[in-house]
Design a protein around this motif. Structure first.
Motif, mmCIF file in Angstrom:
data_model
loop_
_atom_site.group_PDB
_atom_site.id
_atom_site.type_symbol
_atom_site.label_atom_id
_atom_site.label_comp_id
_atom_site.label_asym_id
_atom_site.label_seq_id
_atom_site.Cartn_x
_atom_site.Cartn_y
_atom_site.Cartn_z
ATOM 1 N N ASP A 1 -1.552 15.557 -10.479
ATOM 2 C CA ASP A 1 -1.572 14.175 -10.275
ATOM 3 C C ASP A 1 -0.727 13.469 -8.752
ATOM 4 N N TYR B 1 -0.734 6.847 -4.112
ATOM 5 C CA TYR B 1 -1.049 6.393 -4.927
ATOM 6 C C TYR B 1 -0.647 4.535 -4.505
ATOM 7 N N ARG C 1 -5.670 6.075 -6.671
ATOM 8 C CA ARG C 1 -4.953 7.008 -5.916
ATOM 9 C C ARG C 1 -5.622 7.797 -4.975
ATOM 10 N N TRP D 1 -4.158 -0.032 -9.526
ATOM 11 C CA TRP D 1 -3.811 1.274 -9.291
ATOM 12 C C TRP D 1 -5.146 1.973 -8.576
ATOM 13 N N VAL E 1 -7.115 4.419 -11.394
ATOM 14 C CA VAL E 1 -6.117 5.127 -12.214
ATOM 15 C C VAL E 1 -6.122 4.180 -13.554
#
Length: 122
Positions: free
Chosen positions: A89, A93, A37, A35, A47
């Motif tokens: 955050d 993503y 982002r 992943w 990530v």
């Protein structure tokens, strides 16, 4: 391999959404999955990642202890459980796949899926 991320949306700080990455087209268990982002106005960043058997996982320092990556090869799906979310955050993503090896660099991944937006409100 084709990848599709889902599970994003608007979440309050401290929330715990779970993202999914569904794969199709090739033998899913041949691929390491990761992943990345990208926050507004920022570069893409690594990530988390998981090896093809699920035996090893990797995390960015910024999410270690809060996010958990897992996979279900029978369902051709990788999950990203996100806990204790923070406004920082907030990002799109995207899941990625690689038949070579896990990498923390954008250039190290062969296949990219369309991302899902996670917005964390304070």
């Amino acid at each position: 391999v084709q990848l599709q991320a889902s599970g994003g949306g608007l979440v309050q700080a401290g929330g715990s959404p779970r993202l999914s990455c569904a794969a199709s087209g090739r033998t899913f268990s041949n691929y390491d999955i990761g992943w990345f982002r990208q926050a507004p106005g920022k570069e893409r960043e690594f990530v988390a990642a998981i090896t093809r058997t699920g035996g090893r996982t990797y995390y960015a320092d910024s999410v270690k202890g809060r996010f958990t990556i897992s996979r279900d090869n029978a369902r051709n799906t990788v999950y990203l459980q996100m806990n204790s979310l923070k406004p920082e955050d907030t990002a799109v993503y995207s899941c990625v796949a690689n038949i070579r090896t896990v990498s923390t660099y954008v250039s190290g991944w062969e296949y990219w899926g369309k991302g899902t937006l996670v917005t964390v409100s304070s």
